[in-house]
Design a protein around this motif. Sequence first.
Motif, short mmCIF file in Angstrom:
data_model
loop_
_atom_site.label_atom_id
_atom_site.label_comp_id
_atom_site.label_asym_id
_atom_site.label_seq_id
_atom_site.Cartn_x
_atom_site.Cartn_y
_atom_site.Cartn_z
N GLN A 142 -11.84 -16.55 -22.14
CA GLN A 142 -11.78 -17.14 -23.48
C GLN A 142 -10.38 -17.59 -23.85
N ARG A 143 -9.39 -16.87 -23.33
CA ARG A 143 -8.00 -17.26 -23.61
C ARG A 143 -7.54 -18.40 -22.73
N GLY A 144 -8.39 -18.81 -21.80
CA GLY A 144 -8.07 -20.02 -21.04
C GLY A 144 -7.76 -19.82 -19.58
N LEU A 145 -7.83 -18.57 -19.09
CA LEU A 145 -7.59 -18.34 -17.66
C LEU A 145 -8.93 -18.11 -16.96
N VAL A 146 -9.28 -19.04 -16.09
CA VAL A 146 -10.59 -19.02 -15.44
C VAL A 146 -10.39 -19.15 -13.94
N ARG A 147 -11.19 -18.41 -13.17
CA ARG A 147 -11.04 -18.52 -11.71
C ARG A 147 -12.39 -18.84 -11.07
N THR A 148 -12.31 -19.43 -9.87
CA THR A 148 -13.51 -19.58 -9.04
C THR A 148 -13.45 -18.52 -7.95
N PHE A 149 -14.59 -18.29 -7.33
CA PHE A 149 -14.69 -17.24 -6.32
C PHE A 149 -14.78 -17.83 -4.93
N GLN A 150 -14.15 -17.13 -3.99
CA GLN A 150 -14.22 -17.52 -2.58
C GLN A 150 -15.68 -17.46 -2.13
N ASN A 151 -16.37 -16.37 -2.50
CA ASN A 151 -17.81 -16.28 -2.26
C ASN A 151 -18.48 -16.72 -3.55
N LYS A 152 -19.04 -17.91 -3.51
CA LYS A 152 -19.53 -18.52 -4.74
C LYS A 152 -20.58 -17.66 -5.42
N ARG A 153 -20.57 -17.69 -6.74
CA ARG A 153 -21.50 -16.88 -7.52
C ARG A 153 -22.46 -17.78 -8.28
N ALA A 205 5.19 -16.60 -11.80
CA ALA A 205 5.38 -17.29 -13.07
C ALA A 205 4.90 -18.72 -12.91
N ILE A 206 4.04 -19.15 -13.81
CA ILE A 206 3.47 -20.50 -13.73
C ILE A 206 3.76 -21.23 -15.04
N ASP A 207 4.33 -22.43 -14.91
CA ASP A 207 4.57 -23.27 -16.09
C ASP A 207 3.33 -24.09 -16.41
N GLN A 208 3.18 -24.38 -17.68
CA GLN A 208 2.17 -25.32 -18.13
C GLN A 208 2.28 -26.61 -17.32
N GLY A 209 1.16 -27.10 -16.79
CA GLY A 209 1.15 -28.38 -16.09
C GLY A 209 1.41 -28.32 -14.60
N GLU A 210 1.73 -27.14 -14.08
CA GLU A 210 1.99 -27.05 -12.65
C GLU A 210 0.70 -27.07 -11.83
N LEU A 211 0.85 -27.40 -10.56
CA LEU A 211 -0.21 -27.24 -9.56
C LEU A 211 0.44 -26.51 -8.40
N VAL A 212 0.21 -25.20 -8.36
CA VAL A 212 0.95 -24.33 -7.44
C VAL A 212 0.00 -23.83 -6.35
N GLY A 213 0.47 -23.81 -5.12
CA GLY A 213 -0.33 -23.29 -4.02
C GLY A 213 0.05 -21.87 -3.66
N LEU A 268 3.41 -20.30 -19.02
CA LEU A 268 1.97 -20.21 -19.31
C LEU A 268 1.45 -18.86 -18.79
N LEU A 269 1.82 -18.54 -17.56
CA LEU A 269 1.42 -17.25 -16.98
C LEU A 269 2.66 -16.56 -16.44
N GLN A 270 2.80 -15.31 -16.79
CA GLN A 270 3.92 -14.52 -16.27
C GLN A 270 3.38 -13.17 -15.83
N ALA A 271 3.35 -12.98 -14.51
CA ALA A 271 2.92 -11.69 -13.98
C ALA A 271 4.13 -11.06 -13.30
N GLY A 319 2.59 -15.70 -23.35
CA GLY A 319 3.40 -14.67 -24.00
C GLY A 319 2.62 -13.46 -24.50
N ALA A 320 1.29 -13.53 -24.45
CA ALA A 320 0.49 -12.39 -24.93
C ALA A 320 -0.03 -11.58 -23.75
N PRO A 321 0.04 -10.25 -23.83
CA PRO A 321 -0.42 -9.45 -22.70
C PRO A 321 -1.94 -9.56 -22.52
N ILE A 322 -2.35 -9.74 -21.26
CA ILE A 322 -3.79 -9.81 -20.97
C ILE A 322 -4.21 -8.73 -19.99
#
Length: 260
Positions: free
Chosen positions: A77-88, A25-33, A3-6, A64-67
């Motif tokens: 929009q492509r589905g990768l969303v993050r939250t912030f340590q200092n909330k916005r 590298a993150i697979d679809q469905g994982e919960l990684v710390g 799903l994600l490959q950096a 598989g697509a470069p971001i």
Amino acid sequence: MKLLQASGISLAFKGVRALDNVDLAIDQGELVGIIGPNGSGKSTLFNVLSGIYRCDAGTIHLDGAPIGGLAPSRIAQRGLVRTFQNKRLFGSMSVLENVLVAALKSQAGSPLGDVFGLTRSKQGMSRGLELARRCLDRVNLSSLAAVQARDLPYGAQNRLEIARALALEPRLLLLDEPAAGLNPAERGELRGLIEKVHSDGVTIVLVEHDVRMVTGLCRRVLALDHGVKIADGPSEEVVNNPQVLEAYFGDVQSEEASHA
Ligand code: ADP
Ligand code: MG
């Protein structure tokens, strides 16, 4: 396909190597710390993955697509969303309005310009409201929908930050220290929430200082120290890895020294 490959991510700030050749590298469905002492590069990694910072070197692929180099809104929009340590959060807006802004953005499918078009269309607005209400419900904040964000208790602000991220309908959610500042009861509630979002099918990467929370939630953990990935594997193995212990133990010692 991952799903994600950096690969080979490096970023320096005025000579400080915040990230040094990091692979992820993150697979679809994982919960990684992701763990690591303060300043080890955890938030910077999220900033690079979500498009807020551009890395000096390395490549990032989502499905598989470069971001790499795309704007944060495009990456979301492509589905990768993050939250912030200092909330916005928008302090003077209601809880529901905070989520609605994100929901309308996700419906518009493009940057802010279209959001205003959507608010003019009744149908767009009601779809946005429906999505926003669903997200509030998922984080158990429906009863506080009308409260101004700035008046929320701290733990509820963290959940609102997550609701805003969910309104962007992520496939991959990056959570940056969502448990920071929470009391034990709030931590327990947050843990349940993360588990629920994950079981709903959202892949999650969790940066968290609370090692017990990470090992409780995540089967796989990776550890950063001074911008270098020093471990990546089953959580129990990683938290007992001598190099990881030293990274934390050294940190504790130097904190004690600085308070002496
Ligand atoms: P963590 O989230 O693991 O605590 P960060 O990713 O915030 O660590 O920081 C990693 C390193 O990068 C630290 O040395 C920090 O001071 C530095 N850093 C992060 N962001 C910036 C920035 N915008 N400008 C300069 N230095 C930064
Ligand atoms: Mg951080």
